[in-house]
Design an enzyme around this catalytic site. Sequence first.
Site, PDB file in Angstrom:
ATOM      1  CE1 TYR A 110      -4.341  -1.065   0.048  1.00 33.00           C
ATOM      2  CE2 TYR A 110      -3.190  -3.190   1.119  1.00 33.00           C
ATOM      3  CZ  TYR A 110      -4.307  -2.430   0.550  1.00 33.00           C
ATOM      4  OH  TYR A 110      -5.423  -3.277   0.250  1.00 33.00           O
ATOM      5  CD  GLU A 153      -6.720  -6.234   1.723  1.00 34.56           C
ATOM      6  OE1 GLU A 153      -5.563  -6.177   1.803  1.00 34.56           O
ATOM      7  OE2 GLU A 153      -7.152  -5.401   0.714  1.00 34.56           O
TER       8      GLU A 153
END
Length: 443
Positions: A110, A153
Site C-alpha cells: 500500500y 484483509e
Amino acid sequence: MSKIIESSDDLPHPPPLTPEQRKLITATVPILAEHGVTITKLFYKQMLDANPDLRNVFSHSKQQLGLQAEALARAVYAYAANIEDLTPILPVVERIAHKHASVHIVPSQYAIVGKHLLEAITQVVGADVFKGDLYDAWGVAYWNLAHIFIDRERQLYEAAAWTGWRDFVVAKKVKESDEITSFYLAPKDGQPLPPYRPGQYISVQKFVPELGFNQSRQYSLSDAPNPAHFRISVKREPGVRTVVPGTGPSGGPALDTAQAAHPGWISNLLHATVAEGDPIEVAFPFGEFFLDDSPAPVVLLSAGVGLTPCLAMLNTLLAEPRSTSSSPAREVSWVQAVRNERVHAFKDHVRRLAAAHPSRLRTTIFYSHPGPDAVQGQDFDFAGRLDLARVPRDVLRLGAPDAQYYVCGPEGFMADMIAGLKARGVDGARIHAEVFGAGATPA
C-alpha cells in the site's frame, strides 16, 4: 503451508479527515471524472516500471486492455464522491478486499501504491494545483482508505487456513464442453482441505514463459466442498488485443487491430499445457458471493461460465440430507443460459440431479443459438436469450417471499436479471450477484 501475516505498524496512520479536508476531496470530483483514467494509466505504468516484481501480481491481460486502470479510476472517483459517507461503497470495498486477499496483497504494498498514485495525480493535474492543503488532504484520504483495506484483509488472512501460495498438483483434468475444462486440484502435502462457502473462488498461479513472470487468475470453485481436492471449471478465453490510446473515435482508445490477439494467458495455459500430475500454486478460497445459511428456497440464474459458482451451490444443496420434520431440505431452481449444445457444460450432471431430486430441483434451460443436433424439450427448454417472462413462475419461486436469488454471468446479463427480478417484486436484498474480473457490480 504458510500463515505469516505482515504487520502494518510501520505505515502512516493519519487521523480521520477534517471537515475542511473532506471539502477539498469533494472539490476534486469533477477533475477525477475528466482525468481519472489518464491518472490511473500513468499510475500503473510508473509503478510497474519502478517495481517490476509487481507484474507477478497484476493481470497482464487486464493491463493491456486498460481494464484495471478503468476499475481503479471508478474506485477513486467513487471514494471521493462519497467521502462524507462511505456506506454506498462498502460492498465494493468488501469485494476488492477479498480479491486482494486471494493474491496475497500485503500492507507494505500500500505504501508503493500510495506513492505512485499521488505522483500520478500531481503529474496529470499539475504541481501548481495539486499541492499544499489539497495534496495533504489526499494523502490522509489515501491512508484512511488503505487502512480500511488492510484491516479487513488482516481479518480474512486470520480466518484462512493458509496465506499466500500453497503447492498443489492437478489430480484430474476433465473436458466438460468445447470451451470448459475442469481441473481437480489436490494439495501436494496430502493434508485434507478445509471447507469453503459454495460460490467462493480460488486464485491459481503459474509462470508464463512468454511474459517472463508469474500470472494468477481467480476461478470459482465449481463443486461442493471436498477435503481431497478443489475443482475449478475453466473456459478457454479466445484472446485479447492491446489498447492503443488516441486511435479511436474522438481521439479515444481503440483495440490494436494490427496486432495479433494474444490468448487469455492462464486459461489457455491451463487448457493447452497443464496435464494431470503437474504442479500449480493455489491460494485459500475467498469471495463475498456465497450461499446463505437460511432454509429459504434458492434460485440460481447463470449464463456462460457464470454457471461455476452456481454449480457449487447446487451440488452443496442437493448433497444435504433429505427433509425431516424439524429440518426441511431447501428447494432449488436452476435457470441457465447457454449458447448451444456444444458448449453446454454439465448438462448430463444437472439432468441426473433433476431426476434424483424431482420434488426439490426445477430447471429451465435457454439456448441462444441452438445447433442442428439440439433437441428442444430434451437439451433445452427455450430458444433465444434468457427471458424471465418465459421462465415458469414456479421455477422462479415468485410465490416464496423469502426465496434467495443468485445471479452470475456477463454484466449485461446480470443487470437484465436483477432488473427483471425487481420488476417482479423481488426485493433487492434477496438478489446476490457475482462480478468476474474488474467489472462494476450491476445495479
